[in-house]
Structure formats: structure tokens, C-alpha cells
Motif scaffolding. Structure first.
Motif, mmCIF file in Angstrom:
data_model
loop_
_atom_site.group_PDB
_atom_site.id
_atom_site.type_symbol
_atom_site.label_atom_id
_atom_site.label_comp_id
_atom_site.label_asym_id
_atom_site.label_seq_id
_atom_site.Cartn_x
_atom_site.Cartn_y
_atom_site.Cartn_z
ATOM 1 N N THR A 134 40.369 41.331 35.063
ATOM 2 C CA THR A 134 41.774 41.256 35.374
ATOM 3 C C THR A 134 42.823 42.037 34.979
ATOM 4 O OG1 THR A 134 41.120 38.957 36.577
ATOM 5 C CG2 THR A 134 43.504 39.716 36.325
ATOM 6 N N ASN A 137 44.043 45.435 36.287
ATOM 7 C CA ASN A 137 44.858 45.434 37.195
ATOM 8 C C ASN A 137 46.226 45.867 37.240
ATOM 9 O OD1 ASN A 137 46.816 44.295 39.578
ATOM 10 N ND2 ASN A 137 44.695 43.539 40.597
ATOM 11 N N SER A 212 43.134 35.877 35.205
ATOM 12 C CA SER A 212 41.940 35.627 36.361
ATOM 13 C C SER A 212 42.472 36.092 37.518
ATOM 14 C CB SER A 212 41.305 34.414 36.403
ATOM 15 O OG SER A 212 42.527 33.282 36.801
ATOM 16 N N GLU A 214 42.283 38.622 41.450
ATOM 17 C CA GLU A 214 42.286 40.030 41.618
ATOM 18 C C GLU A 214 43.335 40.158 42.730
ATOM 19 O OE1 GLU A 214 38.441 40.540 44.367
ATOM 20 O OE2 GLU A 214 38.135 40.884 42.351
ATOM 21 N N ILE A 218 46.415 36.914 41.256
ATOM 22 C CA ILE A 218 46.262 37.107 39.881
ATOM 23 C C ILE A 218 46.821 35.984 39.073
ATOM 24 C CG2 ILE A 218 47.093 38.325 37.934
ATOM 25 C CD1 ILE A 218 46.259 40.703 39.454
#
Length: 556
Positions: A134, A137, A212, A214, A218
């Protein structure tokens, strides 16, 4: 090569700046006993922070809070944009601009009692470089990817190649950071709050609590959402975050190493989304300061005895256009029509503070690289209608996104600005579908993912280099713009890696001219945002970068 001024010079500049600006007297703070009697200084902020870990953030409200508790290798002079030392008192680079050496201050203690060393600097940078899952991202690692590229193991084809090579500690207080290619992001990037230095013990604790999810789902790690784990070296330490009431409390750090110790025992950031409510809270004495004063309120507050200093102009508001979201927007004549349809002077006159100006390009004129030879798009609704007709788009319909529950330095009243622009577009025959979205996280994620036809956004510079504006938007393909223009991308890449400053500035001028010919969006305005304080406080030196140091605050 660039070598910083020593810390003594930095502190002389700080004292001089504070003495020259009518925002309080440094000698009063140093020589007279504070009159706060333990009273907290409460500041009204427009929005909640996203995280207590600045590494995970990209928003100004997070950085306003964390900047008081976390420090960076480099900093900016009080009230200006010149780089000065932070945790490093001097810095230099090799001729290629690929190796940056930082000489660290002695005796720096983190809030948890651990000591600053060069190894700690490397531990921080290696933590970011080795992020996975994560953390890769852009919602979490936006600034890392923007300034240092990708990671040790990229997990997506869309993630850029890493530019960070590594960090070494040849001496206890000497850190060397190596990058693969020179960049206009250095050394300015080392001043970004996203790269503030955390204590080694805190970093170990962070590893027990992962982010955690996506995409748009998020979840930030728990340690970043409550006080108790994060630990920096700043003059305040975070002691409480009451998210339900929108309050972050920071307490003066007694063992602070620097010269600007906290002038109040307790600092509270209270979220008050509406500007009118922030003004009323100041007038009632519930808070002692707030940001982003509405232009219409400045004179009223000053007449009532409040202090309303004005920051320098270092921002830009623009109408973004996502070309891939609607085939019509891929046509240059349509984008030109939108530009000619907007009465931007009306926005400046009706919505912005005195000193606001219509923008002609994607940077303010206070940044080197501003061009006097760009193509301009004057307000001309008749021409806008003609261009739409030539493009066969007389019946154009667009979804227009704008943010709610927020005010920004470049955008004091988003809904009001939207209404004025909507009326302009409808006047030339464009049908506008309003799409209001809550700023955090809905609006920022939706616009960044290309989910709007047109939208309002802007930027306050992080440091004084043209790439911090142009490179933020046009260094390569981005979903929020939705276009491919390799000629423009290559020109900006050439500017980014050009080591000679004068040549680089000339390239920025060329980029500005190319951008305004291609017209990926419409720059609207630049403005000097105001900030207000009660009469009984010595306020901080205001910063054009909105990087106020609240350790300078004290009660008279």
C-alpha cells in the motif's frame, strides 16, 4: 556545488526578518516573561490533518501540524523562500549533482530521548525507499515518488524508476545521499516536510503497524492516526489527537536543541472548516488565530484590532482539464474556447484578497522561469462560441468537480469560485453538471485519478524552483490531465536535469510557452493569502510557502 550558510547566519536572518516585519518583537519573547499563564494557543485550521506521520501525507493541513514537531535536513528562511540549514547546518553536492553531503547539528534529541546521527538519516531514507504494498500508492507516497522516484522493488508498471541510490554515514554527523540523476528537485526537496526525520525508535515501532488497502480504499496505519508513537525533534511534540472534535494538541518539548524554543506551553490546532465560523471564533476569543481569511473580512478584523498579516504571492489556482475523460476535450479549439469563456478578472476582483492577479501561465511571476511571451487567452465569450462551433461542440456538456468543506490558500471560497466559472461557461453554451466532493479524500483522489472532465485545483510552492510548479503537473503522463505530449515532457525533463541555473531558467520559460500553446488547463489566478491573529499574541513570521513556525508564537 552549493554550500549553505552556517546556522549563525541563519539565526541572524531569522532575527532580522522578525525585527523588520510587524508581527511581534523577538526581543520581547526572549527578554520578557510570557504572559500566557499556561493558556494554550489555539489556531483555527480549515481542515483535519490526514496523518501524524508527514511521510504519508501530501496536504498542507497535515504539514501545518507536523512541521511543529518534525524537522527536515534543510529549511527556509523565516518569511522567505531561500534555503537555510535545518537539522543539517551546511550542505554541498558534487559537480554532477548526484551526491549530497549534509553536516548535521550536534546535540539533537528526539522527543523519545534518542539522538540524531547520520545513521538515523539513512534509516529514514532507506525506510521510504523500501516501502512496499500500500505504501507504493501515490495517496501515501506522492512526494517520495515525485522527488526520488520509485522504490527498491517497484510493484506497478506505473511507478517511476527510482532515482534514490542510497545513503551512507562516513562520520557520526555526516550523511551522504546519492541519487542516480541530478534534478531540479535538489536541494529544495530536502526541505519538504514529507522527508522530515523521525527517531530511530519510532521507525521501529512503525513497522508493527502497516497501511492497508488499495485504490480509493486506503487505511492509514494506526500509529499515524493517534498520538503516542510518532517522534520528531521539533520544538513541540504531539500529545493528543481528538479526531472526533477535530483537535490536535502539541506540547512544548523541554529538551529542544534549537534556538527558537516554543513560546507557549501548549499549541492546539482546531479544525473549523467554514471561514465565517473561524472568524467568529477569533472574535469571540475561542481561538487566537486562523488561516485563509476571506478578503471581505480583512478590513473588518483590522478595524476591530486584530492582526492580519499577508503572505507573499507563491501560489496558483487553475481549471484542470482531463482530456481522456471526454473526446471533445482532446480538441485544442475546445480548450481554447473554455479559456476565452472564463472571466478570470472577475474571480480576482470578487473572490481574492488585494494583490491577487490573473495568471497567464502555470507559475506565479515570483518564480524564476516565468515568461513574458506566453500565448494569452483574454475573456472573449463571442470568440469562445465561435471556437466551439468550429469544433462542432456547440452542445458540449461537462462534469465540473469542485471541493467542499475546505478553503485553500489559492482558493478561499471554492463553491463561490465554481459558481462564477459555471455561469461563464453556461453563457457560451456549455452545459455544466456540478460535482461537489469532500476535499479529503474524495476530491483529491477523484481528480488525481482522472475522474472529472474539468475541476478546480491549485498549488502553493514547496520551494523556489520552477520545476516545483511545472514538474508537479507536466513532467510526464498523469491521469488528472489525461494527455500524452512527448515533446513537452522531453523539454521539461531537459530542464529538470540541467545543472546550470541560468540555462535551466531559460528552459522553464520555453516550457511555459509550450504549455500555454498546448493549453492542458487554464491558469486562473495567483493571490497573497491572509492569516489572522488576536491582538494579545506575538504571531509567527508569515511565510509565502505557508510554512509558519508556531514556536515563534507567544502571548504578550
Amino acid at each position: 556545488m552549493r554550500i549553505a550558510r552556517p546556522r549563525a547566519a541563519k539565526m541572524f536572518a531569522a532575527v532580522l526578518a522578525i525585527g523588520l516585519i510587524a508581527t511581534g518583537c523577538a526581543s520581547e519573547r526572549d527578554d520578557e516573561e510570557s504572559g500566557d499563564d499556561g493558556q494554550p494557543f489555539v489556531f483555527g485550521a480549515p481542515g483535519d490533518p490526514a496523518s501524524l506521520d508527514p511521510s504519508l501525507a501530501s496536504d498542507g493541513e497535515t504539514f501545518r501540524v507536523t512541521r511543529q514537531a518534525f524537522e527536515t535536513l534543510l529549511d527556509h528562511e523565516p518569511g522567505g523562500t531561500e534555503l537555510v540549514g535545518g537539522l543539517a547546518h551546511t550542505w554541498s553536492s558534487n559537480e554532477a549533482g548526484t551526491e549530497w553531503t549534509f553536516e548535521l547539528e550536534e546535540g539533537v534529541t528526539f522527543h523519545d530521548g534518542s539522538e540524531l546521527t547520520a545513521e538515523v538519516i539513512c534509516q529514514n531514507f532507506d525506510r521510504w525507499y523500501n516501502w512496499s504494498g500500500t505504501y507504493q500508492n501515490t495517496t501515501i507516497s506522492y512526494y517520495w515518488q515525485t522527488v526520488f522516484g520509485g522504490f527498491a522493488q517497484n510493484e506497478s508498471e506505473e511507478t517511476p524508476d527510482p532515482n534514490y541510490v542510497g545513503c551512507s554515514a562516513p562520520e557520526e554527523l555526516t550523511a551522504v545521499i546519492e541519487v542516480a540523476e541530478p534534478s531540479a528537485n535538489y536541494p529544495g526537496g530536502f526541505s519538504l516536510q514529507a522527508f522530515a526525520i523521525h527517531s530511530p525508535d519510532a521507525i521501529e515501532a512503525y513497522e508493527q503497524d502497516e497501511a492497508s488497502g488499495e485504490g480509493e480504499n486506503i487505511t492509514f496505519p494506526g500509529y499515524s492516526q493517534e498520538a503516542g508513537t510518532v517522534a520528531g525533534s521539533g520544538p513541540f511534540e504531539v500529545t493528543d489527537w481528538n479526531k472526533g472534535n477535530g483537535e490536535v494538541t502539541l506540547t512544548a518539548f523541554d529538551d529542544y536543541w534549537g534556538d527558537t524554543e516554543a513560546g507557549v506551553d501548549e499549541l492546539v490546532f482546531r479544525t473549523i472548516p467554514e471561514e465565517s465560523a473561524r472568524r467568529q471564533a477569533l472574535q469571540a476569543g475561542d481561538i487566537q488565530g486562523y488561516d485563509l481569511v476571506a478578503p471581505a473580512d480583512v478590513t473588518t478584523l483590522e478595524d476591530e484590532g486584530f492582526q492580519v498579516p499577508v503572505r507573499g504571492v507563491f501560489n496558483l489556482l487553475y481549471l484542470g482539464i482531463t482530456q481522456e475523460s471526454n473526446p471533445a476535450l482532446e480538441t485544442l479549439e475546445v480548450r481554447q474556447a473554455l479559456a476565452h469563456a472564463l472571466d478570470r478578472q472577475n474571480i480576482v476582483d470578487a473572490q481574492l484578497p488585494e494583490g491577487g492577479v490573473v495568471a497567464t501561465q502555470f507559475m506565479p511571476d515570483t518564480v524564476a522561469g516565468y515568461s513574458e511571451d506566453v500565448t494569452t487567452y483574454d475573456y472573449d465569450p463571442d470568440l469562445a462560441r465561435e471556437l466551439l462551433a468550429e469544433a462542432g461542440e456547440e452542445d458540449l456538456t461537462l462534469d465540473f468537480c469542485y471541493p467542499t468543506e475546505v478553503t485553500r490558500p489559492y482558493m478561499p471560497a471554492p463553491a463561490d469560485i465554481y459558481e462564477l466559472l459555471r455561469a461563464d461557461l453556461e453563457e457560451v453554451g456549455v452545459t455544466v453538471n456540478p460535482v461537489p466532493l469532500k476535499w479529503n479524500p474524495d476530491y483529491t483522489e477523484t481528480t488525481r485519478d482522472g475522474g472529472c472532465n474539468i475541476y478546480l485545483l491549485g498549488w502553493t510552492g514547496d520551494f523556489n524552483d520552477g520545476f516545483n510548479f511545472l514538474g508537479t503537473w507536466f513532467a510526464g503522463y498523469q491521469k488528472e490531465w489525461g494527455f500524452e505530449n512527448e515533446e513537452l515532457f522531453d523539454l521539461l525533463s531537459q530542464a529538470e536535469t540541467e545543472p546550470d541555473e541560468a540555462t535551466r531558467v531559460g528552459l522553464y520559460e520555453q516550457v511555459n510557452e509550450a504549455v500555454m500553446d498546448f493549453l492542458p488547463g487554464v491558469p486562473i489566478s495567483s493571490s497573497p493569502p491572509s492569516i489572522a491573529f488576536s491582538a494579545d499574541v506575538n504571531p509567527p513570521t508569515v511565510s509565502p510557502l505557508t510554512q509558519e513556525n508556531f514556536a515563534e508564537v507567544s502571548f504578550k
